[in-house]
Design a protein around this motif. Structure first.
Motif, PDB file in Angstrom:
ATOM      1  N   LEU A 290       0.568  -0.914  -0.256  1.00  0.00           N
ATOM      2  CA  LEU A 290       0.110   0.336   0.067  1.00  0.00           C
ATOM      3  C   LEU A 290       0.995   0.993  -0.095  1.00  0.00           C
ATOM      4  CD1 LEU A 290      -1.360  -2.502   2.284  1.00  0.00           C
ATOM      5  CD2 LEU A 290      -3.084  -0.373   1.985  1.00  0.00           C
TER       6      LEU A 290
ATOM      7  N   ARG B 124      -0.829  -1.289  -4.238  1.00  0.00           N
ATOM      8  CA  ARG B 124      -2.490  -0.572  -4.182  1.00  0.00           C
ATOM      9  C   ARG B 124      -2.329   1.273  -3.528  1.00  0.00           C
ATOM     10  NH1 ARG B 124      -6.977  -3.324   0.666  1.00  0.00           N
ATOM     11  NH2 ARG B 124      -7.700  -1.332   0.959  1.00  0.00           N
TER      12      ARG B 124
ATOM     13  N   GLU C 282      -6.758   5.927  -3.900  1.00  0.00           N
ATOM     14  CA  GLU C 282      -8.012   5.532  -4.036  1.00  0.00           C
ATOM     15  C   GLU C 282      -8.571   4.172  -3.035  1.00  0.00           C
ATOM     16  OE1 GLU C 282      -5.779   5.383  -7.723  1.00  0.00           O
ATOM     17  OE2 GLU C 282      -5.485   7.233  -7.317  1.00  0.00           O
ATOM     18  N   GLU C 283      -7.768   3.553  -2.658  1.00  0.00           N
ATOM     19  CA  GLU C 283      -8.423   2.432  -2.278  1.00  0.00           C
ATOM     20  C   GLU C 283      -8.115   2.166  -1.033  1.00  0.00           C
ATOM     21  OE1 GLU C 283      -7.983  -1.305  -4.623  1.00  0.00           O
ATOM     22  OE2 GLU C 283      -7.252  -0.257  -5.848  1.00  0.00           O
ATOM     23  N   LYS C 284      -8.657   3.344   0.273  1.00  0.00           N
ATOM     24  CA  LYS C 284      -8.231   3.510   1.634  1.00  0.00           C
ATOM     25  C   LYS C 284      -8.876   1.797   2.504  1.00  0.00           C
ATOM     26  CE  LYS C 284     -12.590   5.731   2.370  1.00  0.00           C
ATOM     27  NZ  LYS C 284     -13.250   7.181   2.252  1.00  0.00           N
TER      28      LYS C 284
ATOM     29  N   THR D  52      -9.877  -0.682   4.507  1.00  0.00           N
ATOM     30  CA  THR D  52     -10.735  -0.528   5.601  1.00  0.00           C
ATOM     31  C   THR D  52     -10.663  -0.703   7.116  1.00  0.00           C
ATOM     32  OG1 THR D  52     -11.194  -3.574   5.530  1.00  0.00           O
ATOM     33  CG2 THR D  52     -12.477  -1.874   3.568  1.00  0.00           C
TER      34      THR D  52
END
Length: 116
Positions: free
Chosen positions: A4, A29, A33-35, A37
């Motif tokens: 990440l 990743r 943009e794709e934090k 969860t």
């Protein structure tokens, strides 16, 4: 392995270069943009054995503008996880997630010990 990163971050670029030079394969990743969860963060935190505070990007503008240095202590772990999940820029990066390890931030010596 999951990597990440925030592509504009110089430390993330150094970390990506290190991974590439050492032949480590990874799934990239973009954290903004794709934090992550809440569930992912909770699992990574537990797996890492680190204090939850280490997952915060304490040098980031958002961290400072929200005054989190003073606020985190009074927050529950669940509140902190919710906050981290609310914006990828609050999360310390890069993060490398493997089956049996989690690396937070880029420390070449630590990465060498874990990834070889």
């Amino acid at each position: 392995m999951l990597f990440l990163e925030y592509p504009k971050c110089s430390t993330c670029r150094k970390a990506r270069k290190w991974l590439d030079e050492h032949g480590v394969s990874y799934l990239d990743r973009p954290i903004h943009e794709e934090k992550p969860t809440v569930e992912e963060l909770r699992a990574w935190w537990k797996q890492s054995g680190l204090p939850l505070r280490r997952f915060f990007n304490t040098s980031g503008q958002l961290y400072r503008s929200l005054g989190l240095k003073e606020k985190l202590e009074g927050m529950s772990e669940e509140e902190q996880l919710q906050l981290l999940a609310s914006d990828g820029m609050l999360v310390k990066r890069p993060l490398v997630i493997g089956e049996d390890f989690v690396l937070v931030g880029f420390k070449p010596e630590e990465w060498q010990n874990v990834l070889g």
